[in-house]
Design a protein around this motif. Structure first.
Motif, short mmCIF file in Angstrom:
data_model
loop_
_atom_site.label_atom_id
_atom_site.label_comp_id
_atom_site.label_asym_id
_atom_site.label_seq_id
_atom_site.Cartn_x
_atom_site.Cartn_y
_atom_site.Cartn_z
N MET A 1 -9.24 -0.73 10.00
CA MET A 1 -8.44 0.50 10.02
C MET A 1 -7.14 0.29 10.78
N ARG A 2 -7.21 -0.38 11.91
CA ARG A 2 -5.99 -0.62 12.69
C ARG A 2 -5.02 -1.52 11.93
N ALA A 3 -5.56 -2.54 11.23
CA ALA A 3 -4.70 -3.45 10.47
C ALA A 3 -4.01 -2.72 9.33
N HIS A 4 -4.72 -1.83 8.67
CA HIS A 4 -4.11 -1.11 7.55
C HIS A 4 -3.19 0.01 8.03
N LEU A 5 -3.36 0.46 9.24
CA LEU A 5 -2.38 1.38 9.80
C LEU A 5 -1.04 0.68 9.95
N ALA A 6 -1.07 -0.57 10.46
CA ALA A 6 0.18 -1.31 10.65
C ALA A 6 0.87 -1.58 9.32
N GLY A 7 0.10 -1.72 8.25
CA GLY A 7 0.70 -1.94 6.94
C GLY A 7 1.12 -0.68 6.22
N GLY A 8 0.82 0.47 6.81
CA GLY A 8 1.24 1.73 6.21
C GLY A 8 0.34 2.24 5.11
N ALA A 9 -0.82 1.60 4.92
CA ALA A 9 -1.69 2.01 3.83
C ALA A 9 -2.74 3.02 4.26
N GLY A 10 -3.04 3.06 5.54
CA GLY A 10 -4.14 3.91 6.00
C GLY A 10 -3.73 5.36 6.19
N PRO A 11 -4.65 6.30 5.99
CA PRO A 11 -4.40 7.72 6.27
C PRO A 11 -4.45 7.97 7.77
N ALA A 12 -3.32 7.83 8.44
CA ALA A 12 -3.30 7.84 9.90
C ALA A 12 -3.78 9.16 10.48
N VAL A 13 -3.42 10.27 9.86
CA VAL A 13 -3.80 11.57 10.41
C VAL A 13 -5.32 11.75 10.34
N GLY A 14 -5.91 11.46 9.19
CA GLY A 14 -7.36 11.59 9.05
C GLY A 14 -8.11 10.65 9.97
N TRP A 15 -7.62 9.43 10.10
CA TRP A 15 -8.29 8.47 10.98
C TRP A 15 -8.14 8.86 12.45
N CYS B 1 -26.51 -9.72 4.42
CA CYS B 1 -25.61 -10.86 4.18
C CYS B 1 -24.48 -10.98 5.20
N GLY B 2 -24.26 -9.94 6.01
CA GLY B 2 -23.20 -10.02 7.01
C GLY B 2 -21.81 -9.90 6.46
N GLU B 3 -21.64 -9.38 5.25
CA GLU B 3 -20.31 -9.22 4.67
C GLU B 3 -20.32 -8.05 3.70
N LEU B 4 -19.14 -7.48 3.50
CA LEU B 4 -18.97 -6.43 2.51
C LEU B 4 -17.49 -6.28 2.20
N THR B 5 -17.20 -5.55 1.13
CA THR B 5 -15.83 -5.27 0.72
C THR B 5 -15.53 -3.80 1.01
N VAL B 6 -14.42 -3.55 1.71
CA VAL B 6 -14.09 -2.20 2.16
C VAL B 6 -12.87 -1.69 1.41
N LEU B 7 -12.93 -0.45 0.99
CA LEU B 7 -11.77 0.27 0.47
C LEU B 7 -11.34 1.31 1.49
N LEU B 8 -10.10 1.78 1.38
CA LEU B 8 -9.58 2.72 2.38
C LEU B 8 -10.44 3.97 2.48
N ALA B 9 -10.85 4.50 1.33
CA ALA B 9 -11.64 5.73 1.35
C ALA B 9 -13.05 5.52 1.89
N GLN B 10 -13.49 4.26 1.98
CA GLN B 10 -14.84 3.97 2.45
C GLN B 10 -14.89 3.61 3.94
N ALA B 11 -13.74 3.51 4.57
CA ALA B 11 -13.72 3.05 5.96
C ALA B 11 -14.46 4.01 6.88
N ILE B 12 -14.16 5.29 6.80
CA ILE B 12 -14.81 6.26 7.70
C ILE B 12 -16.31 6.35 7.43
N PRO B 13 -16.77 6.48 6.17
CA PRO B 13 -18.23 6.52 5.95
C PRO B 13 -18.95 5.28 6.47
N LEU B 14 -18.37 4.10 6.26
CA LEU B 14 -19.01 2.88 6.76
C LEU B 14 -19.02 2.83 8.28
#
Length: 591
Positions: free
Chosen positions: A271-285, A238-251
């Motif tokens: 991941m870059r967009a959520h880093l700017a918002g402070g929501a992403g695990p920057a160290v793990g990413w 389908c060319g689309e999906l819903t991503v959660l923070l914990a699913q970013a690396i596996p996907l």
């Protein structure tokens, strides 16, 4: 009284007469030459009376006017369209002299797009006193439409229906020709997907090669990747999906493994967009970006950690920092934290948890800028710090250098030592001695100004000396090239530039230019961010050149009119103004 019936042919755009009229008199419909739609007939192109008419028609009009000056007429016109016909009748008085202007046609097209119909209404305008032989015929321009057909094609979009059917195809497995068995490593759990070779191969080169000669494959995936494999397959359909923070690396791992470049880019952007918002695990990413060789993501993580080190050092993520990442962060001058003492305390906490080899610990301790720590705090560190007690000899020369820097005046110290090294350059400190926060509510409304004070320099000799700074913020400042200029000596100005042509501007200037700052220049930095759990979360940083009073790219791409702008928090602009003094070496250091 004779009438003339006219048929309008849309495909040709001309009038043709169905019954050739005789010439009854002025004011009635005259025969017209075939003209294109929207053109004025030759009789209507008359400008100033009978001298513009042909002689025969002029004479006939005079004779008919003399015979029946009070005659009236009714013109019945039929406009025939592609899907039907409409008609309109208009009555009016005849002109009383040959010099009177003819009826003024107005062209009006109906709103319905399916029938290109036209109504020509012939009316007299004004009173007898207002009419003159020089009256002109006004022709209202027709709508832009193709008289012979549609003006533009009609779009039929059933893409959502197609996506739903593709989802049903994946869910039900109808007409599937391949079977994917996904097994989580270290477990007996197997997930089975009935899929279609064509759809998988369209999105993934890896699947195209893998399924070229077999219809059933077993895929070994990590537990995290196996848990999101259904989302991954859905994206291929389908060319689309819903991503959660914990699913970013596996996907991202699945997209990299199976060479799905579009999903790889999409997850990295997420991941870059959520880093700017402070929501992403920057160290793990960051560690993941290093392992995959994603340089863009690595740099984004590194920049976020540098700008928000004060927040990260107080979180659980700080314990996951690797020695390699720590070595990348400590030498940077754009670190944002309260002061250098906070960085030392964060490093000491990391050393206590990570317990790295002595060489790593000593290298990290030597990256601290001890001259930026006041002497009173240095005494406390030497007396109480477990890290200095263990590795004190490795930084003894740096501690001595810091005490000497604070004991003498900067001018005197610069005669003997080089003060251009990084140890004497402040970082982006949030302490009141080096700047001030500024919250601007409704920043798009009007200009604002404020003032604050900073310490003249980090040396103990300058600790009691202050510099006052004036700040001006303008949301719609116009460069000289866009400002209105006078075109001539009469004072006629060119049109003013629109408000949206302006850009935000921030100017920071010292309140006085006294001699106290001799041998010191100042670097200005403006942080733009938001409050996150009581801490300043930096999203953007702008640095001024030492000789400049403003940053040329300050909020260059910000839309302060939009309430949900990434630069605003609850319709307020959160700034933190920082001034960093830089000492100059006045006399060459003797070798």
């Amino acid at each position: 009284m004779p009438t003339s019936s006219l048929t309008f042919t849309p495909s040709l755009g001309t009038y043709r007469s169905l019954a050739a009229p005789r010439w009854p008199g002025p004011g009635t419909a005259y025969p017209q030459e075939s003209t294109g739609f929207g053109q004025v007939p030759w009789e209507a192109r008359r400008h100033s009376g009978p001298q513009a008419e042909c002689p025969g028609l002029q004479q006939q009009r005079v004779q008919e006017a003399q015979r029946s000056p009070q005659a009236t007429t009714s013109l019945h016109q039929e406009a025939v369209g592609e899907q039907g016909a409409t008609s309109s009748q208009v009555q009016g008085s005849l002109p009383t002299s040959p010099e009177d202007p003819p009826y003024s046609p107005r062209v009006t097209l109906p709103a319905a797009p399916q029938a290109n119909l036209g109504h020509l209404n012939f009316t007299r305008e004004g009173t007898e006193a207002q009419r003159s032989p020089a009256s002109r015929i006004r022709l209202r321009a027709p709508q832009k439409a193709d008289v012979g057909g549609e003006s533009a094609g009609t779009s039929i979009n059933h893409s959502q229906m197609l996506l739903q059917r593709l989802q049903e195809l994946l869910r039900q497995g109808n007409a599937s020709d391949v079977v994917l068995r996904v097994q989580a490593m270290g477990t007996d759990e197997v997930r089975v997907f009935h899929a279609h070779r064509l759809l998988l191969g369209l999105q993934s080169e890896q699947f195209r090669e893998l399924l070229s000669n077999q219809s059933e494959v077993v895929l070994q995936e990590s537990r995290d990747c196996a848990a999101v494999f259904d989302k991954f397959i859905r994206y291929l359909y389908c060319g689309e999906l819903t991503v959660l923070l914990a699913q970013a690396i596996p996907l991202h791992q699945l997209a990299t493994k199976y060479r799905v470049a579009s999903l790889q880019r999409g997850v990295a952007d997420y991941m870059r967009a959520h880093l700017a918002g402070g929501a992403g695990p920057a160290v793990g990413w960051y560690h993941y970006a290093v392992s995959t060789g994603d340089e863009a993501l690595r740099q984004s993580c590194l920049q976020f950690l540098a700008w928000n080190l004060s927040a990260v050092a107080g979180s659980a993520e700080w314990g996951a920092v690797s020695p390699e990442l720590l070595a990348q962060l400590l030498p940077r001058s754009d670190l944002v934290l309260q002061d250098e003492l906070e960085l030392f305390q964060a490093l000491e906490a990391w050393l206590g948890r990570a317990r790295p080899p002595p060489a790593v610990a000593e290298r990290a301790l030597r990256a601290i800028r001890y001259p930026m720590i006041p002497p009173a705090q240095l005494f406390q560190l030497q007396a109480r710090s477990a890290a200095l007690a263990r590795h004190g000899p490795a930084v003894a020369d740096l501690l001595l250098q810091a005490y000497q820097f604070h004991a003498a005046s900067p001018l005197h110290y610069a005669k003997f030592f080089d003060v251009n090294g990084s140890a004497f350059l402040p970082r982006n400190y949030l302490a009141p001695a080096w700047g001030a926060p500024w919250v601007i509510n409704n920043p798009a409304r009007d200009d604002r100004s404020t003032s604050f004070q900073t310490q003249l320099g980090p040396s103990g000799h300058d600790s009691g000396r202050r510099v006052t700074w004036n700040v001006l913020f303008s949301p719609r400042w116009l460069p000289v090239s866009l400002r209105p200029v006078y075109a001539d000596a009469t004072g006629t100005a060119l049109p003013l530039a629109r408000p949206e042509d302006g850009r935000p501007r921030l100017v920071v200037t010292p309140a006085s230019s006294g001699g106290d700052a001799a041998g010191v220049s100042f670097q200005k930095t403006v942080l733009v961010g938001a409050r996150h759990h009581g801490r300043l979360l930096v999203r953007h940083a702008y640095s001024f050149h030492q000789s400049s009073e403003e940053a040329g790219d300050f909020l260059a791409h910000a839309d302060l009119q939009r309430r949900n702008s990434e630069y605003l928090v609850e319709n307020a602009l959160h700034l933190h103004l920082i001034v960093k003094p830089v000492y100059h070496t006045l006399i060459r250091t003797p070798k």
